[in-house]
Each structure stands twice: as C-alpha cells, then as structure tokens.
Scaffold this motif. Structure first.
Motif, PDB file in Angstrom:
ATOM      1  N   VAL A  24       0.874  -1.172   0.000  1.00  0.00           N
ATOM      2  CA  VAL A  24       0.000   0.000   0.000  1.00  0.00           C
ATOM      3  C   VAL A  24       0.909   1.219   0.000  1.00  0.00           C
ATOM      4  CG1 VAL A  24      -1.980  -1.102   1.090  1.00  0.00           C
ATOM      5  CG2 VAL A  24      -0.271  -0.023   2.517  1.00  0.00           C
ATOM      6  N   TYR A  25       0.494   2.259  -0.733  1.00  0.00           N
ATOM      7  CA  TYR A  25       1.385   3.394  -0.895  1.00  0.00           C
ATOM      8  C   TYR A  25       0.631   4.690  -1.091  1.00  0.00           C
ATOM      9  CZ  TYR A  25       0.532   2.354  -5.831  1.00  0.00           C
ATOM     10  OH  TYR A  25      -0.053   2.101  -7.040  1.00  0.00           O
ATOM     11  N   LYS A  26       1.373   5.769  -0.872  1.00  0.00           N
ATOM     12  CA  LYS A  26       0.829   7.118  -0.981  1.00  0.00           C
ATOM     13  C   LYS A  26       1.987   8.030  -1.357  1.00  0.00           C
ATOM     14  CE  LYS A  26      -2.079   8.546   2.127  1.00  0.00           C
ATOM     15  NZ  LYS A  26      -2.848   9.134   3.213  1.00  0.00           N
ATOM     16  N   SER A  27       1.707   9.054  -2.146  1.00  0.00           N
ATOM     17  CA  SER A  27       2.759  10.014  -2.499  1.00  0.00           C
ATOM     18  C   SER A  27       2.371  11.397  -2.012  1.00  0.00           C
ATOM     19  CB  SER A  27       2.990  10.028  -4.013  1.00  0.00           C
ATOM     20  OG  SER A  27       1.848  10.504  -4.668  1.00  0.00           O
ATOM     21  N   SER A  28       3.402  12.209  -1.770  1.00  0.00           N
ATOM     22  CA  SER A  28       3.204  13.586  -1.336  1.00  0.00           C
ATOM     23  C   SER A  28       4.369  14.408  -1.854  1.00  0.00           C
ATOM     24  CB  SER A  28       3.150  13.656   0.186  1.00  0.00           C
ATOM     25  OG  SER A  28       3.160  14.993   0.619  1.00  0.00           O
ATOM     26  N   ILE A  29       4.099  15.346  -2.701  1.00  0.00           N
ATOM     27  CA  ILE A  29       5.079  16.247  -3.315  1.00  0.00           C
ATOM     28  C   ILE A  29       6.227  15.453  -3.912  1.00  0.00           C
ATOM     29  CG2 ILE A  29       6.535  18.285  -3.018  1.00  0.00           C
ATOM     30  CD1 ILE A  29       4.695  19.097  -0.682  1.00  0.00           C
ATOM     31  N   ASP A  30       7.310  15.228  -3.156  1.00  0.00           N
ATOM     32  CA  ASP A  30       8.469  14.507  -3.692  1.00  0.00           C
ATOM     33  C   ASP A  30       8.810  13.267  -2.874  1.00  0.00           C
ATOM     34  OD1 ASP A  30       9.283  15.920  -1.489  1.00  0.00           O
ATOM     35  OD2 ASP A  30      11.074  16.792  -2.424  1.00  0.00           O
ATOM     36  N   LEU A  31       7.819  12.714  -2.159  1.00  0.00           N
ATOM     37  CA  LEU A  31       8.033  11.530  -1.338  1.00  0.00           C
ATOM     38  C   LEU A  31       7.014  10.444  -1.689  1.00  0.00           C
ATOM     39  CD1 LEU A  31       8.479  13.208   2.162  1.00  0.00           C
ATOM     40  CD2 LEU A  31      10.278  12.336   0.668  1.00  0.00           C
ATOM     41  N   TYR A  32       7.443   9.199  -1.551  1.00  0.00           N
ATOM     42  CA  TYR A  32       6.568   8.043  -1.738  1.00  0.00           C
ATOM     43  C   TYR A  32       6.659   7.191  -0.479  1.00  0.00           C
ATOM     44  CZ  TYR A  32       6.216   9.325  -6.614  1.00  0.00           C
ATOM     45  OH  TYR A  32       5.963  10.011  -7.780  1.00  0.00           O
ATOM     46  N   PHE A  33       5.514   6.962   0.155  1.00  0.00           N
ATOM     47  CA  PHE A  33       5.422   6.195   1.388  1.00  0.00           C
ATOM     48  C   PHE A  33       4.863   4.812   1.058  1.00  0.00           C
ATOM     49  CE2 PHE A  33       5.183  10.597   2.492  1.00  0.00           C
ATOM     50  CZ  PHE A  33       5.846  10.710   3.701  1.00  0.00           C
ATOM     51  N   TYR A  34       5.493   3.762   1.597  1.00  0.00           N
ATOM     52  CA  TYR A  34       5.068   2.386   1.340  1.00  0.00           C
ATOM     53  C   TYR A  34       4.979   1.609   2.647  1.00  0.00           C
ATOM     54  CZ  TYR A  34       6.620   3.375  -3.434  1.00  0.00           C
ATOM     55  OH  TYR A  34       6.790   3.917  -4.685  1.00  0.00           O
ATOM     56  N   VAL A  35       3.938   0.808   2.776  1.00  0.00           N
ATOM     57  CA  VAL A  35       3.835  -0.183   3.844  1.00  0.00           C
ATOM     58  C   VAL A  35       3.600  -1.513   3.155  1.00  0.00           C
ATOM     59  CG1 VAL A  35       2.542  -0.961   5.864  1.00  0.00           C
ATOM     60  CG2 VAL A  35       2.959   1.479   5.528  1.00  0.00           C
ATOM     61  N   ILE A  36       4.409  -2.503   3.521  1.00  0.00           N
ATOM     62  CA  ILE A  36       4.405  -3.787   2.829  1.00  0.00           C
ATOM     63  C   ILE A  36       4.034  -4.905   3.797  1.00  0.00           C
ATOM     64  CG2 ILE A  36       5.880  -5.430   1.586  1.00  0.00           C
ATOM     65  CD1 ILE A  36       7.455  -2.505   1.115  1.00  0.00           C
ATOM     66  N   GLY A  37       3.157  -5.790   3.338  1.00  0.00           N
ATOM     67  CA  GLY A  37       2.763  -6.972   4.099  1.00  0.00           C
ATOM     68  C   GLY A  37       2.743  -8.182   3.193  1.00  0.00           C
ATOM     69  N   SER A  38       2.452  -9.336   3.757  1.00  0.00           N
ATOM     70  CA  SER A  38       2.405 -10.548   2.939  1.00  0.00           C
ATOM     71  C   SER A  38       1.186 -10.510   2.031  1.00  0.00           C
ATOM     72  CB  SER A  38       2.371 -11.785   3.845  1.00  0.00           C
ATOM     73  OG  SER A  38       1.199 -11.764   4.612  1.00  0.00           O
ATOM     74  N   SER A  39       1.120 -11.425   1.096  1.00  0.00           N
ATOM     75  CA  SER A  39       0.049 -11.418   0.089  1.00  0.00           C
ATOM     76  C   SER A  39      -1.329 -11.671   0.689  1.00  0.00           C
ATOM     77  CB  SER A  39       0.332 -12.459  -0.990  1.00  0.00           C
ATOM     78  OG  SER A  39       0.369 -13.745  -0.413  1.00  0.00           O
ATOM     79  N   TYR A  40      -1.411 -12.328   1.820  1.00  0.00           N
ATOM     80  CA  TYR A  40      -2.707 -12.614   2.437  1.00  0.00           C
ATOM     81  C   TYR A  40      -3.080 -11.594   3.516  1.00  0.00           C
ATOM     82  CZ  TYR A  40       0.357 -14.727   5.903  1.00  0.00           C
ATOM     83  OH  TYR A  40       1.350 -14.930   6.824  1.00  0.00           O
ATOM     84  N   GLU A  41      -2.280 -10.550   3.675  1.00  0.00           N
ATOM     85  CA  GLU A  41      -2.531  -9.565   4.729  1.00  0.00           C
ATOM     86  C   GLU A  41      -3.707  -8.663   4.390  1.00  0.00           C
ATOM     87  OE1 GLU A  41      -2.116  -9.425   8.113  1.00  0.00           O
ATOM     88  OE2 GLU A  41      -0.211 -10.200   7.385  1.00  0.00           O
ATOM     89  N   ASN A  42      -4.387  -8.210   5.399  1.00  0.00           N
ATOM     90  CA  ASN A  42      -5.537  -7.328   5.242  1.00  0.00           C
ATOM     91  C   ASN A  42      -5.049  -5.952   4.793  1.00  0.00           C
ATOM     92  OD1 ASN A  42      -7.719  -5.578   5.630  1.00  0.00           O
ATOM     93  ND2 ASN A  42      -8.459  -6.722   7.398  1.00  0.00           N
ATOM     94  N   GLU A  43      -5.489  -5.536   3.617  1.00  0.00           N
ATOM     95  CA  GLU A  43      -5.055  -4.255   3.046  1.00  0.00           C
ATOM     96  C   GLU A  43      -5.497  -3.079   3.899  1.00  0.00           C
ATOM     97  OE1 GLU A  43      -6.984  -6.432   1.339  1.00  0.00           O
ATOM     98  OE2 GLU A  43      -5.654  -7.253  -0.182  1.00  0.00           O
ATOM     99  N   LEU A  44      -6.628  -3.203   4.566  1.00  0.00           N
ATOM    100  CA  LEU A  44      -7.118  -2.108   5.413  1.00  0.00           C
ATOM    101  C   LEU A  44      -6.215  -1.895   6.625  1.00  0.00           C
ATOM    102  CD1 LEU A  44     -10.962  -2.779   5.256  1.00  0.00           C
ATOM    103  CD2 LEU A  44      -9.633  -1.072   3.992  1.00  0.00           C
ATOM    104  N   MET A  45      -5.682  -2.971   7.166  1.00  0.00           N
ATOM    105  CA  MET A  45      -4.743  -2.844   8.289  1.00  0.00           C
ATOM    106  C   MET A  45      -3.459  -2.153   7.826  1.00  0.00           C
ATOM    107  SD  MET A  45      -6.049  -4.146  11.065  1.00  0.00           S
ATOM    108  CE  MET A  45      -4.692  -4.608  12.091  1.00  0.00           C
TER     109      MET A  45
END
Length: 194
Positions: free
Chosen positions: A98-119
């Motif tokens: 899951v990711y988000k960008s802001s101006i010149d930054l990209y934020f990522y949080v990574i989980g396993s393939s079966y992980e709840n995307e909402l978490m």
C-alpha cells in the motif's frame, strides 16, 4: 423434511469416525486450506523513497530481503511499478504493497500477500498523518531529512517488529513529543554535570 427445504450436504461422509475437520458451511472446503495462520506480525517493511526512487528511510521486519542489495533492488522495482499510478495498492513479488505520495516523497507499507489491506492502509495513514502534524503539513523531502529523529520515533511507535502498535496519529505525535522532550532533558542534565 419440510416442503421447499433441501437436505444438507454431508461433507463428513469421508471423514473417519472420531476425526474432526472444520468446514466452511458455504464453500465446503477445509478452513485451514483457505486461510493462513493468523499472526500479529502484519507489516514486513515500511519504506519512504524520494521522487527518483532512492531510499530515504527503510525498515524491514523480516528476512524476505536479507541483504541491502536485494532491498534496494526491491525498492527500485516497487518505485518503477507505482510512481506513475494513482492507485493505492499493488501486489508485487508475492507481497501486498500500500502506498501514498506527497510532493516529492513516496510512502510504502508492505505486508504478505494474504494480509488485510485495510490494516496496512491504517499503518500508512497513521505514519503520513503523524509526519504531517510533526512537520506542520510540510511533508516534503527537505523537511523530512531535517526531522529524521521524529520519523524514526514515529515509526517505532506505530510498528514494532512487524506488529502494529498504534494507528492513531494524535497518540503517535504525543508519544514522539514526550520522547523528544525526555531526550532534551537528558542532554541538558549531562551538559550541566560537565
């Protein structure tokens, strides 16, 4: 049996007497075959990259990518797949990103393939909102580099060893401020003792 009601399918016909098998009543498949074992270790990594895909912050919580070379290759791959899209989620190399960008930054949080995307998204939003408050809504590369201590403290308050501890940005900002204040008191104390 009453009219209009069907006889239930007996899934237990092939199970030996005395054995217990958990079946989902709707899908008629063993529950253990459909889901992975639940775990508190939700987050595999938290990354912040600049607009060139270079690492500003990376914290990996398992050995999926044990060497720095493998981590940087993975980060380049993630950046190349996500920096031109407007979506918020991707499946890449068997991981949920899951990711988000802001101006010149990209934020990522990574989980396993079966992980709840909402978490995972809750962790991402908490990190972004906490940094936004700490940086006074100025979430950009220069401001972030000037406040790396706050970033490290915020990530440590949100995730510890892959376990999500906090998802409320107000609480994270409050705890980071207390830790920074405590650190400042210690520095003053030691400077006065010299």
């Amino acid at each position: 049996m009453a009219a209009g009601l069907r006889e239930p399918v007996s899934a237990m016909a092939a199970v030996p007497a005395g054995a217990s098998v958990s079946y989902d009543w709707c899908l008629r498949e063993p529950v253990s075959a459909m889901t992975a074992e639940p775990s508190l270790y939700t987050v595999k990594a938290v990354l912040i990259l600049d607009n060139d895909g270079d690492r500003l912050f990376a914290k990996y919580y398992d050995d999926t990518y044990p060497s720095v070379k493998e981590q940087k290759a993975f980060e380049k791959n993630i950046f190349n797949k996500t920096h031109r899209t407007d979506s918020e989620i991707a499946l890449l190399e068997g991981l949920t990103v899951v990711y988000k960008s802001s101006i010149d930054l990209y934020f990522y949080v990574i989980g396993s393939s079966y992980e709840n995307e909402l978490m995972l998204m809750a962790v991402l939003n908490c990190l972004f909102d906490s940094l936004s408050q700490m940086l006074r809504k100025n979430v950009e590369k220069r401001a972030l580099l000037e406040n790396m201590e706050g970033l490290f403290l915020a990530v440590d308050e949100i995730v510890d060893g892959g376990v999500i501890l906090e998802s409320d940005p107000q609480q994270v900002v409050h705890r980071v401020a207390l830790r920074v204040l405590q650190s400042a008191k210690e520095q003053i104390k030691w400077s006065l003792l010299r």
